[in-house]
Design an enzyme around this catalytic site. Structure first.
Site, short mmCIF file in Angstrom:
data_model
loop_
_atom_site.label_atom_id
_atom_site.label_comp_id
_atom_site.label_asym_id
_atom_site.label_seq_id
_atom_site.Cartn_x
_atom_site.Cartn_y
_atom_site.Cartn_z
N GLU A 1 6.36 5.43 -0.24
CA GLU A 1 6.46 4.00 -1.13
C GLU A 1 5.77 4.42 -2.40
OE1 GLU A 1 4.56 0.71 0.84
OE2 GLU A 1 5.58 -0.49 -0.51
N CYS B 1 6.55 -2.51 2.00
CA CYS B 1 6.54 -3.97 1.35
C CYS B 1 7.38 -3.65 0.19
CB CYS B 1 5.16 -4.49 1.18
SG CYS B 1 3.96 -4.95 2.60
N ASN C 1 11.55 -4.35 6.69
CA ASN C 1 10.08 -3.46 6.85
C ASN C 1 9.46 -4.48 7.73
OD1 ASN C 1 8.00 -1.57 6.28
ND2 ASN C 1 7.41 -3.32 5.05
N GLU C 2 8.33 -4.98 7.47
CA GLU C 2 7.54 -5.69 8.29
C GLU C 2 7.68 -7.07 8.51
OE1 GLU C 2 3.48 -5.09 6.95
OE2 GLU C 2 3.33 -3.04 8.30
O1 AHR Z 1 1.40 1.24 3.62
C1 AHR Z 1 1.01 0.21 2.92
C2 AHR Z 1 1.55 -0.97 3.34
O2 AHR Z 1 1.19 -1.22 4.55
C3 AHR Z 1 3.12 -1.08 3.34
O3 AHR Z 1 3.81 -1.14 2.20
C4 AHR Z 1 3.31 -2.08 4.41
O4 AHR Z 1 4.57 -1.91 5.10
C5 AHR Z 1 2.28 -2.16 5.19
O5 AHR Z 1 1.52 -3.30 5.31
#
Ligand code: AHR
Length: 665
Positions: free
Chosen positions: A56, A251, A382-383
């Site tokens: 990321e 994220c 993603n989340e």
């Molecule tokens: O790894 C850091 C963050 O943690 C990522 O962006 C997210 O998916 C998670 O909350």
């Protein structure tokens, strides 16, 4: 890795000089723990993608990190258009710079700078780089700029790398010709190594010149590619032999709002036409505000696919599913306006796998890769959590599966491994026969130890699990004091025995986040740290490496009293066989402060008389690696002699071992 060779013959078998003196005569020996390995009782094949990496653009991972561009804000698109640039005061009176926006004719790269130098005196702009520029003596640097002359008298550009004192350590001169935009290039060799270099572009008048996309790359990048990646960082990734590369997050996929979500189509094609946006980590944490953090997308989806291919990893893109980060705006796209998001997903499959005669396949070929990238899986969101996720995912899944039934979809299970959000999605997505569920856990070392048996009783018939983001945090998640301590790495090693033992259910796993600049991070801990010149793997990195490099092909039981070994007496264990090498591969973790005698009896195979022992350990749970001591906690490999079918050893306090031995027929 450090390699040591020893040949130590003992009565039955020998292990580690480092750790054991086998039950010395006259000392009341602690009773050994008796373990049985059933080498011919295959439980399941090891998932081929099992141990992967999560990338990321957080902590300056891409811009300022693995993406080797040295110029920050190269096209003046940051919110403050001259952020990263300064005008030396000695020449400030000699000219002016004006930022011009041509949004209507170039929406992707609207701004450029107009430099006016009224007379023959020099004017200059200096770029500070990303926390400085790391420059190496003897290396060649490639400069490029888009420019056009706006006056009859041409302005000459002298480009110089400056050391920390302002002395030039390499330079070249360019005189753009004509009044239409063209790319100009020059290169030079640096005469000194500096970690905080700067780039100066001096303008000799009189005249007016327009400039844009001012770029400086080291010639030496990974595979020497232009627009390339930092070779040392990619090498660290390649050394992991990762099964997959998850990208671009995290994220960052979601965006704080939908407007700044990750849109892959804006990250491919000509680098000059990739729209720069603010990185969501720019403002996320007040305690680590990073106002100069933007995404140039020089590392875009083509480069991610290429990176995955280079390091032998299966590509795993995660796409926005019409939902912005639920910790931020929580904005969702109207369901009847989801079509463009779904089209992005379908087009991505075409971009990765399509024939070169298709629109997207043709773009891939034009970018230099006519062969397909063999995309087999993709994440939807993603989340995300809640019914709004299920509603959108269902529409996505239907459209993707209709056109590409073989593509496996990864689903979110929310931000944590339990609780209401998790339970709702877990129940709902299982009923919907989802392919793969993405579980995330950032938690205490203790959580990892307790959860080493998490998957032992998981449903074998339902969806597979992707442990998509995890890391032990000893100070609490979000605490800036978290460090990549040996305690955290050891807990992860213990936990991973449970992933390996259950690879029929858990088919992929990745530590997160991957990379962090020591001066530009927002989130800690991270797997690999770097500055402008150096990089190192944390103890957690070596845990990942020992698993990935000892993946094996099939899981076989290692038992104590007919039970899996998952924390009884502070020991964790898993065992695989490797059909390629004909070896038995045993992993043992001791999380206690004591040395523990064990007796490992191997059934169903005759072991060769030699093997190897890889040890990762530290005398301190607070032990760390660093830029100055990158190998403080790193694997040590020894050869061992083996006699018979029982291995006796003391396993050292706070240690992780991998033992490999050939199995004789
Ligand atoms: O790894 C850091 C963050 O943690 C990522 O962006 C997210 O998916 C998670 O909350």
């Amino acid at each position: 890795m450090k390699i040591q060779k020893h040949s130590i013959l003992l009565q039955v078998v020998v292990m580690s000089l480092l750790l054991s003196m086998l039950f010395p005569a006259g000392v009341a020996a602690q009773r050994p723990l008796k373990f049985t390995v059933k080498a011919n009782e295959v439980k399941t094949a090891v998932s081929p993608n099992m141990w992967g990496i999560f990338f990321e653009d957080i902590n300056l991972s891409a811009d300022g990190g693995i993406y080797a561009e040295l110029v920050k804000n190269r096209s003046f698109e940051f919110s403050a258009p001259l952020m990263g640039w300064s005008i030396p005061k000695e020449v400030a009176a000699n000219g002016q710079v004006l930022v011009i926006n041509r949004q209507l004719t170039n929406a992707a790269n609207p701004r450029f700078a107009r430099v006016t130098v009224p007379d023959i005196r020099n004017f200059a702009l200096v770029n500070e780089g990303f926390r400085g520029m790391g420059i190496k003596a003897g290396e060649r640097y490639n400069f490029s700029v888009y420019a056009r002359q706006e006056s009859a008298t041409p302005v000459e550009l002298t480009v110089a790398l400056l050391d920390e004192t302002g002395k030039a350590i390499g330079s070249t001169t360019i005189t753009p010709a004509g009044n239409s935009w063209q790319r100009y290039k020059g290169s030079f060799t640096a005469s000194a190594t500096v970690s905080k270099g700067k780039l100066q572009v001096a303008f000799k008048g009189p005249g007016i010149v327009d400039i844009d996309m001012i770029s400086l790359f080291p010639q030496h990048t990974w595979k020497e590619r232009p627009n390339g990646l930092r070779a040392d960082l990619v090498q660290l990734l390649a050394d992991l032999h990762p099964g997959f590369l998850r990208f671009p997050g995290g994220c960052i996929v979601e965006g704080r709002e939908l407007a700044n979500r990750y849109q892959w189509k804006k990250t491919v094609g000509d680098v000059n036409e990739r729209e720069v946006i603010m990185n969501r980590w720019n403002t996320e944490f007040a305690h680590r505000a990073t106002p100069d953090y933007f995404q140039s997308f020089g590392l875009g989806f083509f480069e991610y696919f290429q990176l995955a291919e280079d390091i032998g990893a299966s590509p795993l893109p995660i796409l926005n599913c019409g939902m912005a980060c639920q910790y931020n705006s929580g904005e969702v796209v109207a369901v009847n306006e989801l079509a463009p998001y779904i089209q992005d997903a379908l087009d991505l499959i075409a971009f990765a796998n399509g024939d070169v005669n298709t629109t997207w396949g043709a773009l891939r070929a034009k970018m230099g890769h006519p062969a397909p990238f063999n995309l087999e899986m993709m994440g939807v969101g993603n989340e995300q959590w809640g019914p709004q996720y299920v509603e959108r995912y269902t529409i996505f899944a239907k459209a993707i599966k209709e056109k590409y039934p073989d593509i496996k979809l990864i689903n979110s299970l929310g931000p944590g491994p339990d609780g209401d959000k998790f339970t709702f999605l877990n129940d709902t997505l299982r009923k919907l026969h989802a392919d793969i569920l993405d579980e995330h856990y950032y938690s205490s070392p203790d959580w990892f130890l307790k959860n080493a048996s998490r998957y032992d009783a998981y449903d074998r018939k339902g969806p597979k699990i992707f442990a998509g983001e995890y890391a032990a945090h000893s100070k609490g998640v979000g605490n800036g004091d978290n460090k990549n301590t040996w305690q955290c790495a050891l807990a992860e090693a213990a936990f991973m025995t449970g992933l390996e033992r259950n690879t029929d259910v858990v088919v992929m796993a990745s530590y997160a986040p991957l990379l962090a600049h020591v001066e530009g991070w927002q989130w800690t801990p991270d797997l690999i740290w770097f500055d402008n010149l150096r990089s190192y793997g944390t103890p957690n990195y070596y845990v990942q490496k020992m698993y990935a490099n000892n993946k094996g092909s099939a899981v076989v039981p290692i038992l104590k009293d007919n039970d899996v070994i998952s924390g009884q007496d502070s020991v964790y264990a898993s065992t695989v066989v490797d059909s390629a090498t004909g070896e038995l591969v045993m992993k043992l973790v001791n999380t206690s402060a004591n040395s523990i005698p064990v007796e490992l009896t191997v059934q169903g195979a005759k072991l060769a008389t030699t093997g190897s022992l890889t040890t990762l350990r530290s005398n301190s749970l607070e032990g760390l690696n660093s830029l100055d001591q990158p190998m403080n906690i790193s694997p040590v490999i020894q050869s061992i002699d083996i006699k018979g079918k029982t291995i006796r050893a003391n396993i050292a306090p706070w240690s992780f071992y991998v033992i490999r031995s050939k199995m004789n027929k």
